[in-house]
Design a protein around this motif. Sequence first.
Motif, PDB file in Angstrom:
ATOM      1  N   LYS A  21       0.858  -1.178   0.000  1.00  0.00           N
ATOM      2  CA  LYS A  21       0.000   0.000   0.000  1.00  0.00           C
ATOM      3  C   LYS A  21       0.895   1.229   0.000  1.00  0.00           C
ATOM      4  CE  LYS A  21      -3.528  -2.176   2.836  1.00  0.00           C
ATOM      5  NZ  LYS A  21      -4.241  -2.131   4.106  1.00  0.00           N
ATOM      6  N   THR A  22       0.476   2.238  -0.726  1.00  0.00           N
ATOM      7  CA  THR A  22       1.195   3.486  -0.704  1.00  0.00           C
ATOM      8  C   THR A  22       0.213   4.625  -0.885  1.00  0.00           C
ATOM      9  OG1 THR A  22       3.083   4.714  -1.596  1.00  0.00           O
ATOM     10  CG2 THR A  22       1.723   3.537  -3.178  1.00  0.00           C
ATOM     11  N   GLU A  65       6.080   1.421  -9.482  1.00  0.00           N
ATOM     12  CA  GLU A  65       5.819   0.209  -8.694  1.00  0.00           C
ATOM     13  C   GLU A  65       4.392  -0.290  -8.894  1.00  0.00           C
ATOM     14  OE1 GLU A  65       6.292   3.289  -6.362  1.00  0.00           O
ATOM     15  OE2 GLU A  65       8.101   3.204  -7.565  1.00  0.00           O
ATOM     16  N   PHE A  66       3.469   0.645  -9.144  1.00  0.00           N
ATOM     17  CA  PHE A  66       2.061   0.280  -9.296  1.00  0.00           C
ATOM     18  C   PHE A  66       1.774  -0.344 -10.659  1.00  0.00           C
ATOM     19  CE2 PHE A  66      -2.452   1.362 -10.110  1.00  0.00           C
ATOM     20  CZ  PHE A  66      -3.028   0.711  -9.028  1.00  0.00           C
ATOM     21  N   VAL A  67       2.414   0.156 -11.697  1.00  0.00           N
ATOM     22  CA  VAL A  67       2.137  -0.354 -13.040  1.00  0.00           C
ATOM     23  C   VAL A  67       2.972  -1.574 -13.400  1.00  0.00           C
ATOM     24  CG1 VAL A  67       1.343   1.855 -13.928  1.00  0.00           C
ATOM     25  CG2 VAL A  67       3.743   1.247 -14.159  1.00  0.00           C
ATOM     26  N   ALA A  68       4.018  -1.850 -12.632  1.00  0.00           N
ATOM     27  CA  ALA A  68       4.844  -3.024 -12.913  1.00  0.00           C
ATOM     28  C   ALA A  68       4.009  -4.284 -12.725  1.00  0.00           C
ATOM     29  CB  ALA A  68       6.054  -3.052 -11.983  1.00  0.00           C
ATOM     30  N   THR A  72       2.666 -11.865  -7.842  1.00  0.00           N
ATOM     31  CA  THR A  72       1.692 -12.818  -7.322  1.00  0.00           C
ATOM     32  C   THR A  72       0.370 -12.775  -8.072  1.00  0.00           C
ATOM     33  OG1 THR A  72       0.904 -11.213  -5.699  1.00  0.00           O
ATOM     34  CG2 THR A  72       2.691 -12.700  -5.016  1.00  0.00           C
ATOM     35  N   GLY A  73       0.222 -11.820  -8.993  1.00  0.00           N
ATOM     36  CA  GLY A  73      -1.026 -11.708  -9.731  1.00  0.00           C
ATOM     37  C   GLY A  73      -2.140 -11.056  -8.942  1.00  0.00           C
ATOM     38  N   GLU A  74      -1.799 -10.368  -7.849  1.00  0.00           N
ATOM     39  CA  GLU A  74      -2.805  -9.704  -7.016  1.00  0.00           C
ATOM     40  C   GLU A  74      -3.492  -8.589  -7.800  1.00  0.00           C
ATOM     41  OE1 GLU A  74      -3.697 -10.380  -3.818  1.00  0.00           O
ATOM     42  OE2 GLU A  74      -2.351 -12.093  -3.825  1.00  0.00           O
ATOM     43  N   ASP A  75      -4.745  -8.333  -7.470  1.00  0.00           N
ATOM     44  CA  ASP A  75      -5.471  -7.227  -8.073  1.00  0.00           C
ATOM     45  C   ASP A  75      -4.900  -5.905  -7.576  1.00  0.00           C
ATOM     46  OD1 ASP A  75      -7.198  -8.871  -9.458  1.00  0.00           O
ATOM     47  OD2 ASP A  75      -8.642  -8.956  -7.808  1.00  0.00           O
ATOM     48  N   LYS A  76      -5.061  -4.876  -8.400  1.00  0.00           N
ATOM     49  CA  LYS A  76      -4.578  -3.543  -8.053  1.00  0.00           C
ATOM     50  C   LYS A  76      -5.771  -2.622  -7.898  1.00  0.00           C
ATOM     51  CE  LYS A  76      -0.347  -4.260 -10.618  1.00  0.00           C
ATOM     52  NZ  LYS A  76       0.569  -3.765 -11.626  1.00  0.00           N
ATOM     53  N   TYR A  77      -5.712  -1.764  -6.878  1.00  0.00           N
ATOM     54  CA  TYR A  77      -6.829  -0.871  -6.588  1.00  0.00           C
ATOM     55  C   TYR A  77      -6.332   0.552  -6.363  1.00  0.00           C
ATOM     56  CZ  TYR A  77      -9.469  -5.123  -5.702  1.00  0.00           C
ATOM     57  OH  TYR A  77     -10.076  -6.350  -5.825  1.00  0.00           O
ATOM     58  N   VAL A 150     -11.277  24.741 -14.129  1.00  0.00           N
ATOM     59  CA  VAL A 150      -9.851  24.603 -13.838  1.00  0.00           C
ATOM     60  C   VAL A 150      -9.601  25.314 -12.510  1.00  0.00           C
ATOM     61  CG1 VAL A 150      -7.500  25.148 -14.555  1.00  0.00           C
ATOM     62  CG2 VAL A 150      -9.193  24.498 -16.262  1.00  0.00           C
ATOM     63  N   PRO A 151      -9.306  24.558 -11.440  1.00  0.00           N
ATOM     64  CA  PRO A 151      -9.102  25.183 -10.127  1.00  0.00           C
ATOM     65  C   PRO A 151      -7.795  25.954 -10.044  1.00  0.00           C
ATOM     66  CG  PRO A 151      -8.963  22.788  -9.973  1.00  0.00           C
ATOM     67  CD  PRO A 151      -9.227  23.116 -11.392  1.00  0.00           C
ATOM     68  N   ASP A 152      -7.729  26.859  -9.053  1.00  0.00           N
ATOM     69  CA  ASP A 152      -6.474  27.570  -8.780  1.00  0.00           C
ATOM     70  C   ASP A 152      -5.397  26.559  -8.401  1.00  0.00           C
ATOM     71  OD1 ASP A 152      -8.110  29.772  -9.081  1.00  0.00           O
ATOM     72  OD2 ASP A 152      -8.151  30.265  -6.955  1.00  0.00           O
ATOM     73  N   SER A 153      -5.758  25.647  -7.499  1.00  0.00           N
ATOM     74  CA  SER A 153      -4.864  24.560  -7.095  1.00  0.00           C
ATOM     75  C   SER A 153      -5.701  23.458  -6.451  1.00  0.00           C
ATOM     76  CB  SER A 153      -3.808  25.067  -6.103  1.00  0.00           C
ATOM     77  OG  SER A 153      -4.418  25.487  -4.900  1.00  0.00           O
ATOM     78  N   PHE A 154      -5.125  22.257  -6.403  1.00  0.00           N
ATOM     79  CA  PHE A 154      -5.814  21.140  -5.759  1.00  0.00           C
ATOM     80  C   PHE A 154      -4.814  20.069  -5.372  1.00  0.00           C
ATOM     81  CE2 PHE A 154      -5.761  19.975 -10.233  1.00  0.00           C
ATOM     82  CZ  PHE A 154      -5.442  18.627 -10.210  1.00  0.00           C
ATOM     83  N   VAL A 155      -5.216  19.252  -4.408  1.00  0.00           N
ATOM     84  CA  VAL A 155      -4.483  18.050  -4.018  1.00  0.00           C
ATOM     85  C   VAL A 155      -5.507  16.941  -3.857  1.00  0.00           C
ATOM     86  CG1 VAL A 155      -2.953  16.954  -2.339  1.00  0.00           C
ATOM     87  CG2 VAL A 155      -2.785  19.406  -2.726  1.00  0.00           C
ATOM     88  N   VAL A 156      -5.295  15.832  -4.544  1.00  0.00           N
ATOM     89  CA  VAL A 156      -6.151  14.660  -4.417  1.00  0.00           C
ATOM     90  C   VAL A 156      -5.337  13.596  -3.700  1.00  0.00           C
ATOM     91  CG1 VAL A 156      -7.486  12.905  -5.637  1.00  0.00           C
ATOM     92  CG2 VAL A 156      -7.325  15.211  -6.577  1.00  0.00           C
ATOM     93  N   PHE A 157      -5.905  13.078  -2.622  1.00  0.00           N
ATOM     94  CA  PHE A 157      -5.227  12.053  -1.843  1.00  0.00           C
ATOM     95  C   PHE A 157      -5.772  10.678  -2.261  1.00  0.00           C
ATOM     96  CE2 PHE A 157      -5.069  15.950   0.547  1.00  0.00           C
ATOM     97  CZ  PHE A 157      -3.738  15.995   0.928  1.00  0.00           C
ATOM     98  N   LEU A 158      -4.891   9.853  -2.808  1.00  0.00           N
ATOM     99  CA  LEU A 158      -5.250   8.513  -3.248  1.00  0.00           C
ATOM    100  C   LEU A 158      -4.418   7.494  -2.469  1.00  0.00           C
ATOM    101  CD1 LEU A 158      -5.119   9.096  -7.110  1.00  0.00           C
ATOM    102  CD2 LEU A 158      -7.154   9.102  -5.668  1.00  0.00           C
ATOM    103  N   LYS A 159      -4.959   6.297  -2.321  1.00  0.00           N
ATOM    104  CA  LYS A 159      -4.194   5.188  -1.766  1.00  0.00           C
ATOM    105  C   LYS A 159      -4.141   4.130  -2.844  1.00  0.00           C
ATOM    106  CE  LYS A 159      -5.846   3.263   1.926  1.00  0.00           C
ATOM    107  NZ  LYS A 159      -6.209   2.571   3.173  1.00  0.00           N
ATOM    108  N   LEU A 160      -2.944   3.646  -3.135  1.00  0.00           N
ATOM    109  CA  LEU A 160      -2.749   2.595  -4.139  1.00  0.00           C
ATOM    110  C   LEU A 160      -2.488   1.274  -3.420  1.00  0.00           C
ATOM    111  CD1 LEU A 160      -0.333   4.488  -6.549  1.00  0.00           C
ATOM    112  CD2 LEU A 160      -2.827   4.450  -6.578  1.00  0.00           C
ATOM    113  N   ILE A 161      -3.203   0.242  -3.827  1.00  0.00           N
ATOM    114  CA  ILE A 161      -2.998  -1.097  -3.260  1.00  0.00           C
ATOM    115  C   ILE A 161      -2.584  -2.006  -4.408  1.00  0.00           C
ATOM    116  CG2 ILE A 161      -4.104  -3.050  -2.106  1.00  0.00           C
ATOM    117  CD1 ILE A 161      -6.020  -1.065  -0.808  1.00  0.00           C
ATOM    118  N   TYR A 162      -1.442  -2.666  -4.247  1.00  0.00           N
ATOM    119  CA  TYR A 162      -0.917  -3.522  -5.320  1.00  0.00           C
ATOM    120  C   TYR A 162      -0.101  -4.656  -4.753  1.00  0.00           C
ATOM    121  CZ  TYR A 162       3.132  -0.463  -4.581  1.00  0.00           C
ATOM    122  OH  TYR A 162       4.161   0.243  -4.035  1.00  0.00           O
TER     123      TYR A 162
END
Length: 162
Positions: A21-22, A65-68, A72-77, A150-162
């Motif tokens: 997770k990252t 690391e996420f696209v590699a 184990t063939g685990e699903d990516k989210y 188009v916003p002035d600025s933004f930050v989107v917080f995502l969690k990657l599971i792979y």
Amino acid sequence: MSRVISYNINPNINVQTGVHKTYFPVRGRGLTNEELRNQKTDDFGENGFYLRPDNKHYVYYYPQEFVAPSETGEDKYVIFQYCHCIVEGHLPADIEIHSTIVPRDTYCDSLVYYCNLQPPDDNRKYKVNTNKKMGFEIWFTDAKGDKVIVPDSFVVFLKLIY
């Protein structure tokens, strides 16, 4: 008193097992006309994104690391956690965030959530079905989904599971 941990002695030992997770914060901002003209589609440079002038979508790449391919063939989210968005110097709660991480079907379009509102849980979890998908797009609309913003600025917080 310090204690010796085995992976300090042998760096070849893999200490992270199981699901990886990252947290992946995605940042963006509005660009000037000159910055729009000087963008490169193959190298996002210091911005870390490409703003498509035709439809005002921000384009991002997933971390390597996420696209590699998974050993184990685990699903990516991808899990959406929060979006902090400033539009015309304000924090509006009626701006929608859309993304191509959302699978399109009869029941679900590209809407992820509303900006500057905390989702109640982690149910905005989207499966990435292929190793070929190297990136994604994010865009913002008004509450009716009609006008792309188009916003002035933004930050989107995502969690990657792979």
